[in-house]
Write a protein that holds these residues in place. Sequence first.
Motif, PDB file in Angstrom:
ATOM      1  N   CYS A  41      -2.715   8.774 -11.255  1.00  0.00           N
ATOM      2  CA  CYS A  41      -1.324   7.493 -11.747  1.00  0.00           C
ATOM      3  C   CYS A  41      -0.460   6.840 -12.188  1.00  0.00           C
ATOM      4  CB  CYS A  41      -2.340   7.581 -13.137  1.00  0.00           C
ATOM      5  SG  CYS A  41      -4.107   7.872 -12.796  1.00  0.00           S
ATOM      6  N   ASP A  42       0.082   6.089 -12.534  1.00  0.00           N
ATOM      7  CA  ASP A  42       1.279   5.591 -12.922  1.00  0.00           C
ATOM      8  C   ASP A  42       2.020   7.014 -13.803  1.00  0.00           C
ATOM      9  OD1 ASP A  42       1.721   3.604 -11.081  1.00  0.00           O
ATOM     10  OD2 ASP A  42       1.438   2.216 -12.877  1.00  0.00           O
ATOM     11  N   ARG A  56     -14.621   0.131 -11.283  1.00  0.00           N
ATOM     12  CA  ARG A  56     -15.086  -0.734 -12.660  1.00  0.00           C
ATOM     13  C   ARG A  56     -15.018  -0.295 -14.258  1.00  0.00           C
ATOM     14  NH1 ARG A  56     -19.095  -3.811  -9.489  1.00  0.00           N
ATOM     15  NH2 ARG A  56     -17.841  -5.651  -8.309  1.00  0.00           N
ATOM     16  N   VAL A  57     -14.077   1.353 -13.687  1.00  0.00           N
ATOM     17  CA  VAL A  57     -14.055   1.669 -15.179  1.00  0.00           C
ATOM     18  C   VAL A  57     -12.550   1.845 -15.065  1.00  0.00           C
ATOM     19  CG1 VAL A  57     -14.667   4.188 -15.895  1.00  0.00           C
ATOM     20  CG2 VAL A  57     -16.391   2.852 -14.918  1.00  0.00           C
ATOM     21  N   SER A  58     -11.279   2.192 -15.768  1.00  0.00           N
ATOM     22  CA  SER A  58     -10.339   2.212 -15.647  1.00  0.00           C
ATOM     23  C   SER A  58      -9.643   3.759 -16.797  1.00  0.00           C
ATOM     24  CB  SER A  58      -9.564   1.351 -17.133  1.00  0.00           C
ATOM     25  OG  SER A  58      -8.111   1.800 -16.760  1.00  0.00           O
ATOM     26  N   ASP A  65      -6.164   2.271 -11.342  1.00  0.00           N
ATOM     27  CA  ASP A  65      -6.164   2.687 -10.449  1.00  0.00           C
ATOM     28  C   ASP A  65      -7.480   1.343 -10.316  1.00  0.00           C
ATOM     29  OD1 ASP A  65      -7.586   2.585 -13.350  1.00  0.00           O
ATOM     30  OD2 ASP A  65      -9.017   4.561 -12.290  1.00  0.00           O
ATOM     31  N   GLU A  66      -7.975  -0.012 -10.735  1.00  0.00           N
ATOM     32  CA  GLU A  66      -9.184  -0.889 -10.847  1.00  0.00           C
ATOM     33  C   GLU A  66      -8.328  -1.921 -10.503  1.00  0.00           C
ATOM     34  OE1 GLU A  66     -11.856   0.477 -11.131  1.00  0.00           O
ATOM     35  OE2 GLU A  66     -11.519   1.699 -10.786  1.00  0.00           O
ATOM     36  N   GLN A  67      -6.652  -1.826 -10.480  1.00  0.00           N
ATOM     37  CA  GLN A  67      -6.251  -3.604  -9.946  1.00  0.00           C
ATOM     38  C   GLN A  67      -6.154  -4.188  -9.070  1.00  0.00           C
ATOM     39  OE1 GLN A  67      -2.112  -2.619 -10.367  1.00  0.00           O
ATOM     40  NE2 GLN A  67      -1.593  -2.442 -12.657  1.00  0.00           N
ATOM     41  N   GLU A  68      -6.690  -5.121  -8.950  1.00  0.00           N
ATOM     42  CA  GLU A  68      -6.434  -6.289  -8.605  1.00  0.00           C
ATOM     43  C   GLU A  68      -6.117  -5.673  -6.603  1.00  0.00           C
ATOM     44  OE1 GLU A  68      -8.738  -9.496  -5.710  1.00  0.00           O
ATOM     45  OE2 GLU A  68      -9.016  -8.013  -7.630  1.00  0.00           O
ATOM     46  N   GLN A  69      -4.860  -5.514  -6.729  1.00  0.00           N
ATOM     47  CA  GLN A  69      -3.780  -5.160  -5.584  1.00  0.00           C
ATOM     48  C   GLN A  69      -4.372  -3.920  -4.810  1.00  0.00           C
ATOM     49  OE1 GLN A  69       0.030  -4.440  -6.550  1.00  0.00           O
ATOM     50  NE2 GLN A  69       0.726  -4.210  -4.119  1.00  0.00           N
TER      51      GLN A  69
END
Length: 160
Positions: A41-42, A56-58, A65-69
């Motif tokens: 993670c960041d 679909r769980v952050s 970890d769930e971003q569209e990109q």
Amino acid sequence: SVLALLVLTAALASGLALALLPRAPVNHLCTAPNNKTGFLCDDRVTCVPASRVCDRVSNCRNGEDEQEQLCGDLPHSLPGYLVFYCSNPRSWVYADQRCNGMNDCGDCSDETGSLAACPPCGQEWWSCSPVHYEFCSCIPRRLCQDGIQHCLGWSDEFVC
């Protein structure tokens, strides 16, 4: 004062040029529990197991970890280190599902053969030819001597 103006202009131009340079991508590879591949993670602390990315769980504080990109076109949008392609090129599993003892690909290519390159059965596993679809070349030792056949030669009931 002209010299100071030139120095100031040069400094601003340098700053603008640096701001416009493309930034190197952040490496999100990490090692999750059980020495499995993960997504960093960041916050540079939290390591999410590969199979929990795009579920679909952050799991990251900011939801990266769930971003569209990252999740928009699975598996193509994922970094290569998070994906294992099965022997059938249309099938894939998350990298942490390779060599986990389970038949995640459906053809055991994530557990056996040169693509997977898995080590022999671990201490918690019994090596045999399983009779059930979910296992490939080992069964969990907890299934030994439980009165149910899990290995072709019944070694799980008589030898294990």
